[in-house]
Design a protein around this motif. Structure first.
Motif, PDB file in Angstrom:
ATOM      1  N   THR A 264       0.740  -1.255  -0.293  1.00  0.00           N
ATOM      2  CA  THR A 264       0.259  -0.193  -0.071  1.00  0.00           C
ATOM      3  C   THR A 264       1.535   1.167  -0.480  1.00  0.00           C
ATOM      4  OG1 THR A 264       0.245  -0.394   2.383  1.00  0.00           O
ATOM      5  CG2 THR A 264      -1.821  -1.153   1.596  1.00  0.00           C
ATOM      6  N   VAL A 265       0.339   2.328   0.135  1.00  0.00           N
ATOM      7  CA  VAL A 265       1.136   3.636   0.309  1.00  0.00           C
ATOM      8  C   VAL A 265       1.995   3.644   1.406  1.00  0.00           C
ATOM      9  CG1 VAL A 265      -0.838   4.594  -1.353  1.00  0.00           C
ATOM     10  CG2 VAL A 265      -0.778   4.296   1.139  1.00  0.00           C
ATOM     11  N   SER A 266       1.918   2.766   2.746  1.00  0.00           N
ATOM     12  CA  SER A 266       2.296   2.948   3.912  1.00  0.00           C
ATOM     13  C   SER A 266       3.224   1.327   3.458  1.00  0.00           C
ATOM     14  CB  SER A 266       1.705   2.820   4.568  1.00  0.00           C
ATOM     15  OG  SER A 266       0.883   2.206   4.301  1.00  0.00           O
ATOM     16  N   THR A 267       4.103   0.784   2.923  1.00  0.00           N
ATOM     17  CA  THR A 267       4.668   0.189   2.011  1.00  0.00           C
ATOM     18  C   THR A 267       6.360   0.223   2.188  1.00  0.00           C
ATOM     19  OG1 THR A 267       3.334  -1.357   0.145  1.00  0.00           O
ATOM     20  CG2 THR A 267       5.280  -2.058   0.659  1.00  0.00           C
ATOM     21  N   LYS A 268       6.381  -0.579   3.594  1.00  0.00           N
ATOM     22  CA  LYS A 268       7.528  -0.543   4.166  1.00  0.00           C
ATOM     23  C   LYS A 268       8.839  -1.752   3.150  1.00  0.00           C
ATOM     24  CE  LYS A 268      11.183   0.432   6.985  1.00  0.00           C
ATOM     25  NZ  LYS A 268      11.022   0.193   8.810  1.00  0.00           N
ATOM     26  N   LEU A 269       9.883  -1.004   2.706  1.00  0.00           N
ATOM     27  CA  LEU A 269      11.066  -1.798   2.121  1.00  0.00           C
ATOM     28  C   LEU A 269      11.779  -1.688   2.547  1.00  0.00           C
ATOM     29  CD1 LEU A 269      10.518  -2.184  -1.416  1.00  0.00           C
ATOM     30  CD2 LEU A 269      11.369  -0.482  -1.619  1.00  0.00           C
ATOM     31  N   ALA A 270      12.681  -3.532   2.227  1.00  0.00           N
ATOM     32  CA  ALA A 270      13.485  -3.644   2.550  1.00  0.00           C
ATOM     33  C   ALA A 270      14.637  -3.928   1.053  1.00  0.00           C
ATOM     34  CB  ALA A 270      13.721  -5.151   3.250  1.00  0.00           C
TER      35      ALA A 270
ATOM     36  N   ASN B  57      32.363 -16.058   0.963  1.00  0.00           N
ATOM     37  CA  ASN B  57      31.637 -15.204  -0.430  1.00  0.00           C
ATOM     38  C   ASN B  57      30.686 -16.495  -0.478  1.00  0.00           C
ATOM     39  OD1 ASN B  57      31.315 -14.499  -2.980  1.00  0.00           O
ATOM     40  ND2 ASN B  57      33.283 -14.335  -4.319  1.00  0.00           N
ATOM     41  N   LEU B  58      29.399 -15.659  -0.682  1.00  0.00           N
ATOM     42  CA  LEU B  58      28.243 -15.926  -0.244  1.00  0.00           C
ATOM     43  C   LEU B  58      27.643 -16.090  -1.996  1.00  0.00           C
ATOM     44  CD1 LEU B  58      26.760 -14.879   3.241  1.00  0.00           C
ATOM     45  CD2 LEU B  58      27.800 -17.393   2.592  1.00  0.00           C
ATOM     46  N   GLY B  59      28.677 -15.777  -2.680  1.00  0.00           N
ATOM     47  CA  GLY B  59      27.864 -15.515  -4.663  1.00  0.00           C
ATOM     48  C   GLY B  59      26.373 -14.465  -4.311  1.00  0.00           C
ATOM     49  N   TYR B  60      25.925 -14.591  -5.345  1.00  0.00           N
ATOM     50  CA  TYR B  60      24.688 -13.437  -5.440  1.00  0.00           C
ATOM     51  C   TYR B  60      23.684 -13.783  -4.343  1.00  0.00           C
ATOM     52  CZ  TYR B  60      21.925  -9.087  -7.144  1.00  0.00           C
ATOM     53  OH  TYR B  60      21.422  -8.032  -7.638  1.00  0.00           O
ATOM     54  N   GLY B  61      23.183 -14.769  -5.017  1.00  0.00           N
ATOM     55  CA  GLY B  61      21.992 -15.469  -4.074  1.00  0.00           C
ATOM     56  C   GLY B  61      22.388 -15.796  -2.500  1.00  0.00           C
ATOM     57  N   GLY B  62      23.451 -16.403  -2.279  1.00  0.00           N
ATOM     58  CA  GLY B  62      23.308 -16.243  -1.386  1.00  0.00           C
ATOM     59  C   GLY B  62      24.049 -15.814  -0.032  1.00  0.00           C
ATOM     60  N   GLY B  63      24.281 -14.167  -0.598  1.00  0.00           N
ATOM     61  CA  GLY B  63      24.471 -12.956  -0.575  1.00  0.00           C
ATOM     62  C   GLY B  63      22.557 -11.726  -0.193  1.00  0.00           C
ATOM     63  N   VAL B  64      21.805 -12.750  -0.811  1.00  0.00           N
ATOM     64  CA  VAL B  64      20.695 -11.893  -0.984  1.00  0.00           C
ATOM     65  C   VAL B  64      19.877 -12.368   0.571  1.00  0.00           C
ATOM     66  CG1 VAL B  64      18.240 -11.445  -1.707  1.00  0.00           C
ATOM     67  CG2 VAL B  64      20.202 -11.635  -3.414  1.00  0.00           C
ATOM     68  N   ASN B  65      19.817 -13.819   0.613  1.00  0.00           N
ATOM     69  CA  ASN B  65      19.703 -14.574   1.399  1.00  0.00           C
ATOM     70  C   ASN B  65      20.105 -13.778   2.976  1.00  0.00           C
ATOM     71  OD1 ASN B  65      17.888 -15.710  -0.648  1.00  0.00           O
ATOM     72  ND2 ASN B  65      19.349 -17.489  -0.677  1.00  0.00           N
TER      73      ASN B  65
ATOM     74  N   TRP C 283      20.651 -11.605   4.199  1.00  0.00           N
ATOM     75  CA  TRP C 283      19.279 -10.650   4.775  1.00  0.00           C
ATOM     76  C   TRP C 283      18.265 -11.134   4.505  1.00  0.00           C
ATOM     77  CZ3 TRP C 283      20.711  -7.792   8.711  1.00  0.00           C
ATOM     78  CH2 TRP C 283      22.065  -7.200   8.344  1.00  0.00           C
ATOM     79  N   LEU C 284      17.816 -11.794   3.385  1.00  0.00           N
ATOM     80  CA  LEU C 284      16.110 -11.526   3.810  1.00  0.00           C
ATOM     81  C   LEU C 284      15.926 -12.957   4.880  1.00  0.00           C
ATOM     82  CD1 LEU C 284      14.211 -11.026   1.660  1.00  0.00           C
ATOM     83  CD2 LEU C 284      14.492 -13.269  -0.293  1.00  0.00           C
ATOM     84  N   GLU C 285      16.803 -14.469   5.134  1.00  0.00           N
ATOM     85  CA  GLU C 285      16.624 -15.128   5.552  1.00  0.00           C
ATOM     86  C   GLU C 285      15.991 -14.489   7.158  1.00  0.00           C
ATOM     87  OE1 GLU C 285      17.718 -19.340   6.602  1.00  0.00           O
ATOM     88  OE2 GLU C 285      18.794 -17.777   6.092  1.00  0.00           O
ATOM     89  N   PRO C 286      16.716 -13.709   7.951  1.00  0.00           N
ATOM     90  CA  PRO C 286      16.696 -13.131   8.854  1.00  0.00           C
ATOM     91  C   PRO C 286      15.678 -11.928   9.276  1.00  0.00           C
ATOM     92  CG  PRO C 286      18.519 -12.162   8.174  1.00  0.00           C
ATOM     93  CD  PRO C 286      18.255 -13.325   7.014  1.00  0.00           C
ATOM     94  N   LEU C 287      15.096 -11.378   7.740  1.00  0.00           N
ATOM     95  CA  LEU C 287      14.391 -10.221   7.804  1.00  0.00           C
ATOM     96  C   LEU C 287      13.076 -11.437   7.683  1.00  0.00           C
ATOM     97  CD1 LEU C 287      15.802  -7.508   4.880  1.00  0.00           C
ATOM     98  CD2 LEU C 287      14.532  -7.448   6.917  1.00  0.00           C
ATOM     99  N   LEU C 288      12.287 -12.285   7.690  1.00  0.00           N
ATOM    100  CA  LEU C 288      11.541 -12.963   7.543  1.00  0.00           C
ATOM    101  C   LEU C 288      11.283 -13.218   8.651  1.00  0.00           C
ATOM    102  CD1 LEU C 288      11.981 -16.574   4.661  1.00  0.00           C
ATOM    103  CD2 LEU C 288      10.336 -14.540   4.868  1.00  0.00           C
ATOM    104  N   GLY C 289      11.503 -13.106  10.247  1.00  0.00           N
ATOM    105  CA  GLY C 289      11.304 -13.187  11.037  1.00  0.00           C
ATOM    106  C   GLY C 289      11.419 -12.068  11.461  1.00  0.00           C
ATOM    107  N   ASP C 290      11.214 -10.382  10.608  1.00  0.00           N
ATOM    108  CA  ASP C 290      11.132  -9.165  11.025  1.00  0.00           C
ATOM    109  C   ASP C 290       9.858  -8.874  10.696  1.00  0.00           C
ATOM    110  OD1 ASP C 290      12.272  -6.802  12.566  1.00  0.00           O
ATOM    111  OD2 ASP C 290      11.100  -6.534  11.068  1.00  0.00           O
ATOM    112  N   PRO C 291       8.814  -8.490  11.369  1.00  0.00           N
ATOM    113  CA  PRO C 291       7.650  -8.158  10.910  1.00  0.00           C
ATOM    114  C   PRO C 291       7.265  -6.617  10.084  1.00  0.00           C
ATOM    115  CG  PRO C 291       7.365  -7.178  13.714  1.00  0.00           C
ATOM    116  CD  PRO C 291       8.873  -8.446  13.305  1.00  0.00           C
ATOM    117  N   GLY C 292       8.975  -6.041  10.027  1.00  0.00           N
ATOM    118  CA  GLY C 292       8.610  -4.564   9.781  1.00  0.00           C
ATOM    119  C   GLY C 292       9.285  -4.789   8.352  1.00  0.00           C
TER     120      GLY C 292
END
Length: 345
Positions: free
Chosen positions: A3-9, A103-111, A113-122
């Motif tokens: 929505t208009v208040s979408t929080k983007l990571a 060196n985690l590679g591209y997908g690993g580097g994204v994940n 941060w993305l993995e801990p973000l899944l546990g964050d509601p913000g």
């Protein structure tokens, strides 16, 4: 739904390209969208992490350091051994810079941060950005507005840095007949949008700039990591299920391309690492999604490898051939060495 208040990571994966990251952040600092935080994963080791922070944060620089707070994301994560918390000099948006455990590679580097973000509601949506991109001031709001129309994966007008009037692609299509990746809309004029037929052909949005909703990540899963680099964006799109792909034509993102491993040059001058991973991962992807057809795709790959030889680059042809063989053998992950002796630190 966003929505208009979408929080983007916003997630950026760096590999010792400090100036690229700084330029990307400067563009985000000019965004008309207020609700975002940035998460950077530095894959290049401790020295690179310290240099990146020194480049980004300090008096007269893009960011300023902050004291670590009580937020769990401020602390080291599963694959991030250190986290530096910053904010923009001219706005309150938080920027976290994480040091990858390896060196985690591209997908690993994204994940990472993305993995801990899944546990964050913000947060409500994630935007994966290459470090060598610059987002127009309206890009974030345009991408979010398109996702609010019911699209789980959204791309924008990714344009050539040298020729910003031309689109790199609307999205990516994988040919089941040949196993090659086709850039839909390549060289179309900026501001144009894909036709209904073109949009139907798009299998994924380029990983250089792709927005996905939280629902997409929760239902589809994280990026595939075993490619290391290349094809993880197509893999993500291939697994999208019910989530539709949208295109935000007014979201303009400049992309230099290939600054990390030397892929944005003439084919015969590409780095051996880029050639190897392109060849290997094309077969890995085909083995995963094309069944027995991967054998035909291997043959097509041989023809492309032969082109290097015809252009006078025997070493590049050899590297491509080894990549194809390793893909056929099912080798995945980080390549420590390859023909020609090139190593990935």
């Amino acid at each position: 739904m966003p929505t208009v208040s979408t929080k983007l990571a916003i997630i950026i994966v760096s590999y010792r390209n400090f100036d690229d990251v700084n330029r990307c952040l400067k563009s985000l600092a000019r965004s008309d969208w207020d609700h975002f935080e940035v998460f950077i994963c530095e894959n290049g080791g401790d020295g690179a992490y310290r240099r990146l922070l020194a480049t980004l944060a300090g008096s007269g620089r893009t960011l300023q350091r902050m004291s670590d707070g009580a937020d769990a994301l401020d602390r080291p994560q599963k694959r991030l051994v250190s986290v530096g918390k910053c904010r923009f000099q001219n706005r309150a948006n938080v920027v976290r810079v994480g040091l990858a455990s390896e060196n985690l590679g591209y997908g690993g580097g994204v994940n990472a941060w993305l993995e801990p973000l899944l546990g964050d509601p913000g947060w409500d949506a994630a935007l994966v950005l290459n470090p060598d991109t610059e987002a127009d001031s309206r890009s974030l709001s345009e991408l979010i507005a398109k996702s609010a129309e019911g699209f789980g994966m959204v791309g924008g007008s990714l344009v050539f840095d040298a020729t910003p009037d031309k689109i790199i692609n609307y999205g990516l299509h994988w040919s089941r007949a040949t196993g090659r990746v086709v850039a839909i809309g390549r060289n179309a004029p900026v501001g144009s949008a894909p036709s209904v037929e073109e949009l139907d052909r798009i299998d994924a949005v380029s990983g250089a700039c792709v927005l996905v909703t939280r629902a997409f990540v929760e239902e589809v899963g994280l990026m595939a990591e075993d490619y290391f680099l290349y094809m993880e964006d197509l893999d993500w799109g291939r697994r999208r299920g019910k989530h539709r792909i949208g295109f935000a034509s007014k979201a303009i993102i400049r992309h230099i391309g290939g600054t990390t491993i030397g892929s944005a040059v003439a084919p015969e001058k590409r780095s051996h690492l880029s050639i190897y991973l392109s060849a290997r991962n094309s077969i890995l992807y085909s083995r995963r999604f094309a069944g027995w057809r991967w054998l035909c795709h291997f043959g097509v790959g041989l023809l492309f490898a032969a082109r290097y030889m015809l252009r006078g680059s025997v070493s590049a042809a050899r590297v491509a051939f080894v990549g194809l063989l390793d893909g056929a053998k099912g080798k995945t992950g980080r390549p420590d060495a390859m023909p020609g002796g090139q190593r990935l630190g």
